[in-house]
Design a protein around this motif. Sequence first.
Motif, PDB file in Angstrom:
ATOM      1  N   LYS A  78       0.714  -1.188   0.115  1.00  0.00           N
ATOM      2  CA  LYS A  78       0.009  -0.042  -0.057  1.00  0.00           C
ATOM      3  C   LYS A  78       0.956   1.009  -0.091  1.00  0.00           C
ATOM      4  N   VAL A  92      -4.866   4.694   9.262  1.00  0.00           N
ATOM      5  CA  VAL A  92      -5.111   3.887  10.280  1.00  0.00           C
ATOM      6  C   VAL A  92      -6.676   3.128   9.841  1.00  0.00           C
ATOM      7  N   ALA A 108     -10.444  -0.949   7.709  1.00  0.00           N
ATOM      8  CA  ALA A 108      -8.909  -1.034   7.714  1.00  0.00           C
ATOM      9  C   ALA A 108      -8.611   0.083   6.774  1.00  0.00           C
ATOM     10  N   PHE A 112      -2.736  -1.261   6.751  1.00  0.00           N
ATOM     11  CA  PHE A 112      -2.824  -2.735   7.296  1.00  0.00           C
ATOM     12  C   PHE A 112      -2.234  -3.554   5.790  1.00  0.00           C
ATOM     13  N   ASN A 114       1.649  -5.479   4.152  1.00  0.00           N
ATOM     14  CA  ASN A 114       3.039  -6.155   4.662  1.00  0.00           C
ATOM     15  C   ASN A 114       4.079  -5.089   4.485  1.00  0.00           C
ATOM     16  N   ALA A 135       1.890   1.711  15.525  1.00  0.00           N
ATOM     17  CA  ALA A 135       2.083   0.674  14.474  1.00  0.00           C
ATOM     18  C   ALA A 135       3.350   0.241  14.229  1.00  0.00           C
ATOM     19  N   GLN A 140       0.587  -2.983  15.937  1.00  0.00           N
ATOM     20  CA  GLN A 140      -0.875  -2.475  16.130  1.00  0.00           C
ATOM     21  C   GLN A 140      -1.303  -1.216  16.030  1.00  0.00           C
ATOM     22  N   HIS A 148      -6.296  -3.478  17.109  1.00  0.00           N
ATOM     23  CA  HIS A 148      -6.087  -4.092  15.957  1.00  0.00           C
ATOM     24  C   HIS A 148      -4.574  -4.597  15.445  1.00  0.00           C
ATOM     25  N   LEU A 150      -1.538  -5.735  13.294  1.00  0.00           N
ATOM     26  CA  LEU A 150      -1.342  -5.689  12.017  1.00  0.00           C
ATOM     27  C   LEU A 150      -0.583  -7.116  11.599  1.00  0.00           C
ATOM     28  N   ALA A 151      -1.005  -7.507  10.703  1.00  0.00           N
ATOM     29  CA  ALA A 151      -0.289  -8.939  10.034  1.00  0.00           C
ATOM     30  C   ALA A 151       1.004  -8.867   9.940  1.00  0.00           C
ATOM     31  N   PHE A 154       5.469  -6.579   8.956  1.00  0.00           N
ATOM     32  CA  PHE A 154       4.892  -5.345   8.588  1.00  0.00           C
ATOM     33  C   PHE A 154       6.214  -4.416   8.452  1.00  0.00           C
TER      34      PHE A 154
END
Length: 324
Positions: A78, A92, A108, A112, A114, A135, A140, A148, A150-151, A154
Amino acid sequence: MSSSPVKVPVTERASVVRALVSRLVDNLERVIRGKRESLELVLCSVAAGGHVLLEDVPGTGKTTLAKALALSIGGNFKRVQFTPDLLPTDIVGASIFNPQEGSFRFRAGPLFANVLIADEINRASPRTQSALLEALSEGQVTVDGQTHVLAPPFLCIATQNPVEFHGTYPLPEASLDRFAVQLSLGYLPEGEERTLLMTRSGPPPLEGMKAVCTVEEVVELQRQVQEVKLEESVADYLLRIVQATRSNPSIRLGVSTRGALLYGRMARARALMQGRDYVLPEDLKVLAVPVLAHRLVLDTRARYAGADKRALTKDLVGAVSVPR
């Protein structure tokens, strides 16, 4: 009785890591030529779970690097163009009311991903810049009291133009301290630029680029970095370097504890990429400038005298005795 997990030999792990890093660097060099050292430093930051601040003039491949990295690891990419009117919720995300269900649902934002490129981060207001802090540190975000995660992995690659200052908000020390490294790609070597001019007439360089590893392999790489040993004498050497930045009269604010921890993680990542499960003083010396220089706040007199943070960092490290 459950059997204990089989421990993979160090030599085998080192071979796997070197092969992974080699594949990634070779893939990135398809689009970012003549910058292998910088690419390895970016991958070192990825392995350490850190983030990268690229301070460079426009048109040197910053966005291309971020896209190529996301493609290389098979991850989600992104991009956010930071502007003065950008709001924290634009990055966010926000809670949106659903009238049919009578409840709020979190939508999201581009954070969010990678790989996130925060383009010209210093053009956004301090309020928007601060939306990234949680983040970058904890992986997070908290919106309306809800956390929330983050996967992983990141990685944030933030850029800023070192030439143009009109309409910008310089990053505060709290934000700078959350980036593992600051570096500059710079212009291509003359030979590489000539080759690029003569050959770049076909499709865009990113077209056809494929993943050479998975995000799961990157997460495993980050886990292995945590297992690299930092021997006591080497840890003392790291601390002496950090203390030198805090006691130098030309420096008003030295390296923080967060910075020292990131320094250690980066050294562990470099050691693993070099095929070792232990850190050497050489790892700390090589990484000192890109990891520490941007964290220093110079004294007013030193700043107006034109002192250079990178040169000062190199001098400080050179004056600290190396453990034997």
